[in-house]
Design a protein around this motif. Structure first.
Motif, mmCIF file in Angstrom:
data_model
loop_
_atom_site.group_PDB
_atom_site.id
_atom_site.type_symbol
_atom_site.label_atom_id
_atom_site.label_comp_id
_atom_site.label_asym_id
_atom_site.label_seq_id
_atom_site.Cartn_x
_atom_site.Cartn_y
_atom_site.Cartn_z
ATOM 1 N N LEU A 117 3.147 21.754 -34.913
ATOM 2 C CA LEU A 117 4.623 21.757 -34.416
ATOM 3 C C LEU A 117 4.365 22.650 -33.077
ATOM 4 O O LEU A 117 3.578 23.464 -32.812
ATOM 5 N N GLU B 108 12.254 26.294 -32.694
ATOM 6 C CA GLU B 108 11.248 25.266 -33.951
ATOM 7 C C GLU B 108 12.187 26.071 -35.270
ATOM 8 O O GLU B 108 12.193 25.269 -36.169
ATOM 9 N N THR C 257 8.639 14.746 -31.274
ATOM 10 C CA THR C 257 9.395 15.404 -30.213
ATOM 11 C C THR C 257 8.704 16.302 -29.724
ATOM 12 O O THR C 257 8.594 16.427 -28.059
ATOM 13 N N CYS C 258 7.950 17.280 -30.350
ATOM 14 C CA CYS C 258 7.084 18.373 -29.462
ATOM 15 C C CYS C 258 6.313 17.660 -28.533
ATOM 16 O O CYS C 258 5.881 18.189 -27.434
ATOM 17 N N CYS D 53 4.568 16.652 -34.599
ATOM 18 C CA CYS D 53 6.038 16.628 -34.404
ATOM 19 C C CYS D 53 6.088 15.594 -33.163
ATOM 20 O O CYS D 53 5.755 16.038 -32.145
ATOM 21 N N ARG E 143 15.494 24.223 -35.721
ATOM 22 C CA ARG E 143 15.156 22.597 -35.844
ATOM 23 C C ARG E 143 14.794 22.357 -37.169
ATOM 24 O O ARG E 143 15.356 21.296 -37.725
#
Lengths: 133, 110
Positions: free
Chosen positions: A58, B19, A94-95, A92, B22
């Protein structure tokens, strides 16, 4: 009185007949912090002991799945992730997109936060490597 | 499933809050219960008074999610931001309550 050694493996480790589903959440960069290296060691250790291990990358953690960083001369830690067998590695997406991580090591896949929630739901133990900035 | 999300970092200096939020929203969207706990430096978000500020707006959005409860660790609050206003609906939580919550849920730390 000594403790019952039958509850330990021959090398002195506590014996568990069951295996756990372990989720490791990694939030920091492998080229800036030590957490990724610690995750690598923990994941390998848990996997060797027979536990099912998933690493979810993440934020800056997605750099640990970066193919360019796994190449010789780049990051030994990321190369270690690329060589990690028997461990599920999910990042992730998006990350990764926000950080330009477009090609990932072969044993990793990109997913969404719904995958993370699913992993949390099924995990017996969650390890957070999210402290470093 | 119940998930406890601990925010330990201040809102403006790191991506931790982004984060944490999210993940909390996604968890709630998948019909799970979330306790979002401000603890340690995470309580500094309560100092953000400016209307439209990032942290303040983020918490406001969380107010709209029924299955997300925002809680503030009492010890951190008393020690770090005792003068800060506690928004309506944000319950203080003591360490022993938090411990019980963490034992009975899945825990994510940011």
């Amino acid at each position: 009185m000594g403790e019952d050694m039958s509850a330990r493996t021959p090398d002195g480790q506590l014996w568990r007949s069951d295996t756990l589903r372990c989720l490791i959440v990694l939030f920091s960069s492998p080229v800036q912090h030590r957490e990724a290296e610690n995750v690598l060691e923990k994941a390998a250790s848990l996997s060797v002991k027979g536990h099912t291990v998933t690493i979810f990358l993440l934020g800056d953690g997605v750099y640990s799945a970066s193919m360019p960083l796994s190449l010789p001369g780049a990051s030994d830690v990321v190369a270690g992730f690329a060589g990690l067998a028997g461990v599920n590695i999910t990042g992730c997406s998006t990350c990764a997109a926000m950080r330009g991580v477009s090609t990932v090591i072969k044993n990793a896949r990109m997913g969404g936060l719904e995958d993370l929630v699913e992993e949390i739901e099924t995990a017996d133990a969650v390890f957070n490597y999210t402290a470093e900035e | 499933m119940r998930v406890t999300v601990l925010l330990t970092r201040p809102p403006l200096s790191t991506a931790h809050i982004t984060e944490a939020v999210r993940v909390s929203f996604m968890t709630a969207a998948l019909n799970h219960e979330v306790d979002f706990v401000l603890i340690d430096d995470g309580v500094f978000i309560l100092l953000e008074q400016r209307e439209g500020g990032f942290g303040r707006e983020t918490l406001k959005r969380m107010d709209g999610a029924d299955s997300i409860r925002v809680r503030v660790h009492e010890g951190s609050f008393r020690r770090l931001v005792p003068e800060a206003p506690l928004p309506a609906g944000y319950a203080l939580i003591k360490s022993d309550e938090l411990s019980s919550m963490m034992i009975s849920s899945k825990v994510l730390v940011f």
